[in-house]
Design an enzyme around this catalytic site. Structure first.
Site, PDB file in Angstrom:
ATOM      1  N   HIS A 362     -40.880  16.240  18.305  1.00 29.03           N
ATOM      2  CA  HIS A 362     -41.876  15.636  17.420  1.00 29.03           C
ATOM      3  C   HIS A 362     -41.887  14.125  17.612  1.00 29.03           C
ATOM      4  O   HIS A 362     -40.838  13.496  17.801  1.00 29.03           O
ATOM      5  CB  HIS A 362     -41.572  15.964  15.956  1.00 29.03           C
ATOM      6  N   PRO A 363     -43.063  13.504  17.537  1.00 30.63           N
ATOM      7  CA  PRO A 363     -43.156  12.052  17.703  1.00 30.63           C
ATOM      8  C   PRO A 363     -42.778  11.319  16.420  1.00 30.63           C
ATOM      9  O   PRO A 363     -42.817  11.897  15.320  1.00 30.63           O
ATOM     10  CB  PRO A 363     -44.639  11.842  18.019  1.00 30.63           C
ATOM     11  N   SER A 379     -51.043  16.418  16.473  1.00 33.78           N
ATOM     12  CA  SER A 379     -50.329  15.305  15.853  1.00 33.78           C
ATOM     13  C   SER A 379     -51.252  14.117  15.609  1.00 33.78           C
ATOM     14  O   SER A 379     -51.166  13.447  14.576  1.00 33.78           O
ATOM     15  CB  SER A 379     -49.145  14.872  16.735  1.00 33.78           C
ATOM     16  N   ALA A 381     -54.503  14.199  14.984  1.00 34.64           N
ATOM     17  CA  ALA A 381     -55.357  14.495  13.835  1.00 34.64           C
ATOM     18  C   ALA A 381     -54.567  14.448  12.534  1.00 34.64           C
ATOM     19  O   ALA A 381     -55.058  13.949  11.511  1.00 34.64           O
ATOM     20  CB  ALA A 381     -56.001  15.872  14.004  1.00 34.64           C
ATOM     21  N   GLN A 383     -51.760  12.714  11.815  1.00 35.04           N
ATOM     22  CA  GLN A 383     -51.399  11.350  11.429  1.00 35.04           C
ATOM     23  C   GLN A 383     -52.633  10.574  10.990  1.00 35.04           C
ATOM     24  O   GLN A 383     -52.581   9.789  10.035  1.00 35.04           O
ATOM     25  CB  GLN A 383     -50.684  10.643  12.593  1.00 35.04           C
ATOM     26  N   PHE A 414     -38.024  11.298  12.042  1.00 37.49           N
ATOM     27  CA  PHE A 414     -38.421  11.702  10.700  1.00 37.49           C
ATOM     28  C   PHE A 414     -39.651  12.598  10.804  1.00 37.49           C
ATOM     29  O   PHE A 414     -40.643  12.250  11.448  1.00 37.49           O
ATOM     30  CB  PHE A 414     -38.755  10.464   9.857  1.00 37.49           C
TER      31      PHE A 414
END
Length: 463
Positions: A362-363, A379, A381, A383, A414
């Site tokens: 995950h980024p 991801s 969309a 964020q 996170f």
């Protein structure tokens, strides 16, 4: 086993009806087991002789006369009571062929005559080829006797092959060999969509002829009344359903029982918003309002298609979709939560090292990958939906500091389901979760990964 779940589709019965009431008259007399018909033994099912056994190679005079009563007297009593209502007849083809007067009366009343099979016999041990041949012959004979092929099918004493064979052999608007729902539903056999209009064994006079069944008309009336009132109330609350009532000429056609049926019909007719309909009418309505679903179902996908469709739901972790496809997938998994349940099982069964790999895939939130536009479409969309693509310099600096502190402490980025949050709640969760120990935070991050996957599946498949 999932069916329509918590929110069944709106039935939209005609004229805003709160309930559809469907009455079936089973016409079996003359189609039952009898050595005169070439059968090996006498009949033993659904008669006043509760617990009767077949007599191999012999006729059973008492049993024959009970069935004869249904044709000679019971049918006409029901016909007088129901002739002005829409009724579906489940007609055994060989019984109809022996009943020209009754068939003519059914047709004068405008009743739908559906097929109840070739003979009123047990099919559980019948070879598939023989049952297929009997279905074909039932359709042929039914057409000759009534003048048109049946639009509906109900075997009743069926095998595990019955519904599939009926769907394959007949051009039926519906098949009724199911007791699985209060509403019609679609099934697929090969490339064919078949509508199922479920029947009933509880709101059914057959319980006069079974152990621990109805022993008086009052019990039958009370049960039908309660069934109607419950479904009517649900319809008034915006969830209209269908009530099926099953009748047999030789059972409820007796004078001590038909009075109860007359009373309960008066009770139903005294309510507004009641649609009395044939099963064919219900099938036509349902097919128009709720056509067979299109598109490939997850449970029907091969491994490649399944992984291509769902391999990115857990970020950059197609192995989870591969593992899910190897599980026992059925129609219950053809929903967002169904696919999610299968994917989550694989994720939860994985080692800590494997799950850590999913977390590290995950980024960072509002991190360097986002700035470089190197996130996955999902991801990006997600964020953007929380406003993380439009941060002030101060907000971006805060996220950078928190990302670095979090990753340094826990060894993974996170992760939070941003679509459940906004910038303020994300920042608040960030600071709060920094105080967790690693075991607690690892578990929380995994829960968030599962929630992100669930939301992505809802986007793909609908809620």
């Amino acid at each position: 086993m999932t069916g329509y779940g918590e929110t069944p589709p709106a039935a939209n019965w005609p004229n805003g009806a709160k309930i559809a009431v469907q009455i079936v008259v089973n016409y079996e007399e003359g189609g039952e087991n009898n050595i005169l018909h070439g059968d090996a033994a006498s009949e033993a099912f659904l008669s006043e002789i509760v617990g009767a056994a077949q007599w191999p190679g012999q006729r059973h005079w008492n049993m024959e006369s009970i069935y004869e009563y249904g044709a000679r007297a019971g049918f006409w009593r029901l016909h007088r009571l129901l002739k002005d209502l829409p009724v579906t007849v489940y007609g055994v083809a060989t019984a109809l062929a022996r009943a020209p007067e009754q068939v003519a009366a059914m047709q004068r009343a405008g009743w739908e005559i559906a097929s109840h099979g070739l003979k009123w016999v047990e099919h559980k041990d019948m070879p598939e080829a023989e049952e297929r041949a009997q279905i074909r012959e039932a359709i042929r004979l039914h057409t000759l006797v009534t003048g048109e092929p049946p639009r509906g099918w109900y075997t009743g004493r069926c095998s595990m092959n019955t519904v599939r064979l009926a769907a394959e052999e007949g051009d039926f608007a519906y098949i009724a060999d199911s007791y699985a729902d209060d509403l019609p539903y679609w099934v697929k056999f090969g490339g064919k969509d078949q509508l199922i209009v479920p029947y009933t064994l509880d709101a059914n006079d057959m319980r006069f002829a079974s152990p621990q069944g109805f022993n008086s008309g009052d019990q039958f009336e009370s049960y039908l009344r309660d069934s109607f009132d419950t479904l009517y109330e649900e319809g008034a609350d915006g969830a209209p359903k269908m009530l099926s009532i099953g009748l047999h000429c030789r059972l409820v056609g007796r004078p001590g029982r038909v009075a109860a049926l007359k009373r309960v019909l008066a009770h139903m007719s005294g309510h507004e918003g009641v649609w009395f309909a044939t099963r064919a009418q219900i099938a036509e309505h349902w097919a128009a309002e709720h056509p067979a679903p299109t598109g490939q179902r997850p449970s029907d996908m091969d491994r490649r298609a399944f992984v291509e469709t769902f391999g990115g739901v857990f970020e950059h972790s197609p192995w989870i979709a591969e593992g899910a496809h190897a599980l026992e997938l059925g129609q219950t998994h053809d929903t967002a939560r169904g696919v999610h349940a299968a994917l989550a099982r694989v994720f939860r069964a994985a080692t800590d090292e494997q799950r850590l790999g999913v977390l590290t895939a995950h980024p960072d939130l509002a991190g360097k990958l986002a700035q470089a536009k190197r996130l996955t479409a999902e991801s990006t969309a997600e964020q953007a939906g929380a406003g993380l693509d439009a941060l002030t310099d101060e907000e971006r600096a805060s996220f950078t500091d928190l990302n670095e502190a979090y990753t340094s402490k826990f060894g993974f980025p996170f992760i939070i389901a941003v679509r459940d949050n906004d910038k303020a709640s994300i920042m608040q969760a960030f600071r709060r979760r920094l105080g967790n120990d690693r075991t607690t935070e690892f578990a929380e991050a995994c829960r968030q990964v599962e929630r992100i996957a669930e939301l992505r599946l809802i986007d793909k498949l609908g809620a």
